[in-house]
Motif scaffolding. Structure first.
Motif, PDB file in Angstrom:
ATOM      1  N   GLU A 111      37.977  -8.690   5.585  1.00  0.00           N
ATOM      2  CA  GLU A 111      36.988  -9.515   6.287  1.00  0.00           C
ATOM      3  C   GLU A 111      35.571  -9.225   5.800  1.00  0.00           C
ATOM      4  O   GLU A 111      34.752 -10.140   5.658  1.00  0.00           O
ATOM      5  CB  GLU A 111      37.065  -9.279   7.801  1.00  0.00           C
ATOM      6  CG  GLU A 111      36.136 -10.200   8.594  1.00  0.00           C
ATOM      7  CD  GLU A 111      36.323 -10.096  10.101  1.00  0.00           C
ATOM      8  OE1 GLU A 111      35.678 -10.870  10.820  1.00  0.00           O
ATOM      9  OE2 GLU A 111      37.114  -9.242  10.542  1.00  0.00           O
ATOM     10  N   SER A 133      27.120 -16.579  13.085  1.00  0.00           N
ATOM     11  CA  SER A 133      27.216 -17.385  11.863  1.00  0.00           C
ATOM     12  C   SER A 133      26.431 -18.686  11.992  1.00  0.00           C
ATOM     13  O   SER A 133      25.707 -19.083  11.071  1.00  0.00           O
ATOM     14  CB  SER A 133      28.682 -17.689  11.531  1.00  0.00           C
ATOM     15  OG  SER A 133      29.396 -16.501  11.273  1.00  0.00           O
ATOM     16  N   GLY A 135      29.943 -12.186  11.463  1.00  0.00           N
ATOM     17  CA  GLY A 135      30.981 -13.031  10.880  1.00  0.00           C
ATOM     18  C   GLY A 135      31.648 -13.907  11.915  1.00  0.00           C
ATOM     19  O   GLY A 135      32.445 -14.778  11.594  1.00  0.00           O
ATOM     20  N   ASP A 161      30.991 -12.680   0.620  1.00  0.00           N
ATOM     21  CA  ASP A 161      31.186 -13.774  -0.339  1.00  0.00           C
ATOM     22  C   ASP A 161      30.722 -15.097   0.250  1.00  0.00           C
ATOM     23  O   ASP A 161      29.980 -15.858  -0.393  1.00  0.00           O
ATOM     24  CB  ASP A 161      32.658 -13.878  -0.745  1.00  0.00           C
ATOM     25  CG  ASP A 161      33.091 -12.720  -1.632  1.00  0.00           C
ATOM     26  OD1 ASP A 161      32.198 -12.001  -2.132  1.00  0.00           O
ATOM     27  OD2 ASP A 161      34.312 -12.524  -1.805  1.00  0.00           O
ATOM     28  N   ASN A 162      31.168 -15.382   1.489  1.00  0.00           N
ATOM     29  CA  ASN A 162      30.873 -16.686   2.098  1.00  0.00           C
ATOM     30  C   ASN A 162      29.382 -16.890   2.315  1.00  0.00           C
ATOM     31  O   ASN A 162      28.827 -17.927   1.957  1.00  0.00           O
ATOM     32  CB  ASN A 162      31.601 -16.832   3.439  1.00  0.00           C
ATOM     33  CG  ASN A 162      33.086 -17.080   3.267  1.00  0.00           C
ATOM     34  OD1 ASN A 162      33.526 -17.493   2.203  1.00  0.00           O
ATOM     35  ND2 ASN A 162      33.857 -16.803   4.306  1.00  0.00           N
ATOM     36  N   TYR A 163      28.745 -15.886   2.906  1.00  0.00           N
ATOM     37  CA  TYR A 163      27.343 -16.072   3.288  1.00  0.00           C
ATOM     38  C   TYR A 163      26.381 -15.690   2.175  1.00  0.00           C
ATOM     39  O   TYR A 163      25.295 -16.257   2.070  1.00  0.00           O
ATOM     40  CB  TYR A 163      27.049 -15.294   4.570  1.00  0.00           C
ATOM     41  CG  TYR A 163      27.875 -15.812   5.727  1.00  0.00           C
ATOM     42  CD1 TYR A 163      27.467 -16.926   6.446  1.00  0.00           C
ATOM     43  CD2 TYR A 163      29.090 -15.220   6.067  1.00  0.00           C
ATOM     44  CE1 TYR A 163      28.231 -17.427   7.482  1.00  0.00           C
ATOM     45  CE2 TYR A 163      29.862 -15.715   7.094  1.00  0.00           C
ATOM     46  CZ  TYR A 163      29.434 -16.816   7.798  1.00  0.00           C
ATOM     47  OH  TYR A 163      30.209 -17.327   8.810  1.00  0.00           O
ATOM     48  N   LYS A 205      34.961 -11.085   2.639  1.00  0.00           N
ATOM     49  CA  LYS A 205      34.864 -12.530   2.872  1.00  0.00           C
ATOM     50  C   LYS A 205      33.495 -12.903   3.439  1.00  0.00           C
ATOM     51  O   LYS A 205      32.923 -13.921   3.058  1.00  0.00           O
ATOM     52  CB  LYS A 205      35.976 -12.981   3.827  1.00  0.00           C
ATOM     53  CG  LYS A 205      37.360 -12.966   3.208  1.00  0.00           C
ATOM     54  CD  LYS A 205      38.429 -13.360   4.223  1.00  0.00           C
ATOM     55  CE  LYS A 205      39.822 -13.292   3.598  1.00  0.00           C
ATOM     56  NZ  LYS A 205      40.889 -13.581   4.595  1.00  0.00           N
ATOM     57  N   VAL A 206      32.994 -12.087   4.358  1.00  0.00           N
ATOM     58  CA  VAL A 206      31.673 -12.370   4.936  1.00  0.00           C
ATOM     59  C   VAL A 206      30.608 -12.323   3.842  1.00  0.00           C
ATOM     60  O   VAL A 206      29.757 -13.219   3.737  1.00  0.00           O
ATOM     61  CB  VAL A 206      31.341 -11.366   6.064  1.00  0.00           C
ATOM     62  CG1 VAL A 206      29.865 -11.482   6.461  1.00  0.00           C
ATOM     63  CG2 VAL A 206      32.220 -11.637   7.283  1.00  0.00           C
ATOM     64  N   GLU A 247      27.233 -15.578  -1.392  1.00  0.00           N
ATOM     65  CA  GLU A 247      27.405 -16.400  -2.584  1.00  0.00           C
ATOM     66  C   GLU A 247      27.395 -17.901  -2.261  1.00  0.00           C
ATOM     67  O   GLU A 247      26.816 -18.693  -2.996  1.00  0.00           O
ATOM     68  CB  GLU A 247      28.701 -16.021  -3.298  1.00  0.00           C
ATOM     69  CG  GLU A 247      28.688 -14.579  -3.822  1.00  0.00           C
ATOM     70  CD  GLU A 247      29.969 -14.218  -4.543  1.00  0.00           C
ATOM     71  OE1 GLU A 247      30.751 -15.146  -4.878  1.00  0.00           O
ATOM     72  OE2 GLU A 247      30.214 -13.014  -4.757  1.00  0.00           O
ATOM     73  N   HIS A 248      28.054 -18.279  -1.164  1.00  0.00           N
ATOM     74  CA  HIS A 248      28.143 -19.711  -0.849  1.00  0.00           C
ATOM     75  C   HIS A 248      26.847 -20.240  -0.232  1.00  0.00           C
ATOM     76  O   HIS A 248      26.324 -21.268  -0.651  1.00  0.00           O
ATOM     77  CB  HIS A 248      29.323 -19.972   0.087  1.00  0.00           C
ATOM     78  CG  HIS A 248      29.491 -21.426   0.447  1.00  0.00           C
ATOM     79  ND1 HIS A 248      29.935 -22.367  -0.465  1.00  0.00           N
ATOM     80  CD2 HIS A 248      29.256 -22.097   1.601  1.00  0.00           C
ATOM     81  CE1 HIS A 248      29.966 -23.564   0.122  1.00  0.00           C
ATOM     82  NE2 HIS A 248      29.558 -23.422   1.369  1.00  0.00           N
ATOM     83  N   PHE A 249      26.334 -19.518   0.769  1.00  0.00           N
ATOM     84  CA  PHE A 249      25.117 -19.980   1.448  1.00  0.00           C
ATOM     85  C   PHE A 249      23.842 -19.366   0.852  1.00  0.00           C
ATOM     86  O   PHE A 249      22.740 -19.730   1.255  1.00  0.00           O
ATOM     87  CB  PHE A 249      25.187 -19.632   2.950  1.00  0.00           C
ATOM     88  CG  PHE A 249      26.146 -20.484   3.729  1.00  0.00           C
ATOM     89  CD1 PHE A 249      25.823 -21.787   4.080  1.00  0.00           C
ATOM     90  CD2 PHE A 249      27.388 -19.988   4.104  1.00  0.00           C
ATOM     91  CE1 PHE A 249      26.698 -22.580   4.804  1.00  0.00           C
ATOM     92  CE2 PHE A 249      28.278 -20.773   4.818  1.00  0.00           C
ATOM     93  CZ  PHE A 249      27.940 -22.078   5.175  1.00  0.00           C
TER      94      PHE A 249
END
Length: 295
Positions: free
Chosen positions: A254, A226, A221, A260-262, A257-258, A264-266
């Motif tokens: 945290e 990243s 993260g 979700d970000n990587y 968030k990691v 779901e987003h990426f």
């Protein structure tokens, strides 16, 4: 990529910052280990070479050195902090331990302007971080500035320039001007590098190297892992599997968030390892920070 600025790494905490400052000018820079063979450096056809700072002493038995022939290639050289001491040591000057270490701000008294210090204001603030200092200049070198110690020297004919301070840090008021003087005025480098070009080149290289194989990446993260994850994912997609370990020592939320970000987003394939109990049980009752680190 050739025709950029090579930075030789002697262990300075500011190496990456030097490279970043140069790339922000639109010029390619590359950081290599201090002991990179001279032939390897020359094959890259650098416009200039920067010798970084570092924590060791040139007078130590196992001192980090470069091949003396580096200075004979006609390629401009900038020695920063340890790089200045190293240059003086190898080219016939003398370096000794200072009366006291110097760390923090100092005023730069310009004695004689050089191409490196062109346009730099007298008595501007520079940032020092050193224990050793140059006591005697190498033959053919001139004193350009002082700050209570010898702060800048040069041999204009050989295009060798040295500073005892760190021009790359923001605390050095006119450090940016000095680096621009070196990169453009002395090295005559071209503004031909863009981050997007580097990204495209890196993705292509990763794709060629991996082929149809799979890659595992430890994702913390943090910035380094990243960036590596995003670049590799762009190159090979689902051939990449990231492993994220929740140690129980992360900041609040945290881990979520990691994921979700990587995830779901990426849209990366991420495996979450819940290792909280394993880590925290071994740390229970331990107060000493160094003991915790080793555990």
């Amino acid at each position: 990529m050739n025709n950029g600025i090579i930075i030789l790494d002697f262990g300075s905490q500011y190496n990456q910052l030097i490279g970043r400052r140069i790339r922000e000018m639109g010029v390619y820079s590359e950081i290599l280990p201090f002991n990179t063979p001279l032939q390897t450096i020359l094959e890259k056809q650098p416009k200039g070479i920067i010798l970084s700072g570092g924590p060791s002493s040139v007078n130590a038995e196992n001192a980090h050195l470069v091949e003396k022939e580096l200075y004979e290639q006609g390629i401009p050289v900038l020695g920063i902090c340890y790089g200045m001491q190293l240059t003086a040591h190898l080219l016939g000057g003398k370096v000794h331990k200072g009366v006291k270490g110097e760390y923090g701000k100092a005023h730069l008294e310009i004695v004689k302007e050089s191409s490196l210090l062109k346009g730099v204001t007298n008595n501007s603030i520079v940032w020092m971080s050193h224990f050793d200092e140059v006591g005697q200049l190498p033959p053919g070198f001139e004193l350009n500035a002082q700050s209570g110690v010898i702060a800048s020297i040069s041999n204009e004919d050989r295009k060798i320039y040295c500073v005892q301070f760190h021009p790359e840090v923001s605390h050095t008021e006119e450090g940016g001007k000095m680096l621009e003087n070196f990169v453009f005025g002395i090295c005559d480098a071209e503004k031909n590098w863009k981050l997007t070009n580097y990204i495209d080149k890196t993705i292509t290289e990763i794709r060629e190297k991996v082929g149809d194989q799979k890659v595992i990446l430890g994702l913390s993260g943090g910035v380094d892992s990243s960036v590596a994850a995003v670049l590799i994912h762009r190159a090979i997609g689902d051939q990449l599997t990231c492993i994220f370990v929740d140690t129980g020592l992360l900041r609040k939320d945290e881990g979520k968030k990691v994921m979700d970000n990587y995830g779901e987003h990426f849209h990366m394939n991420i495996k979450l390892v819940d290792a909280k109990e394993r880590f925290l049980s071994k740390l229970a009752g331990v107060d000493d920070p160094e003991a915790k680190r080793k555990i």
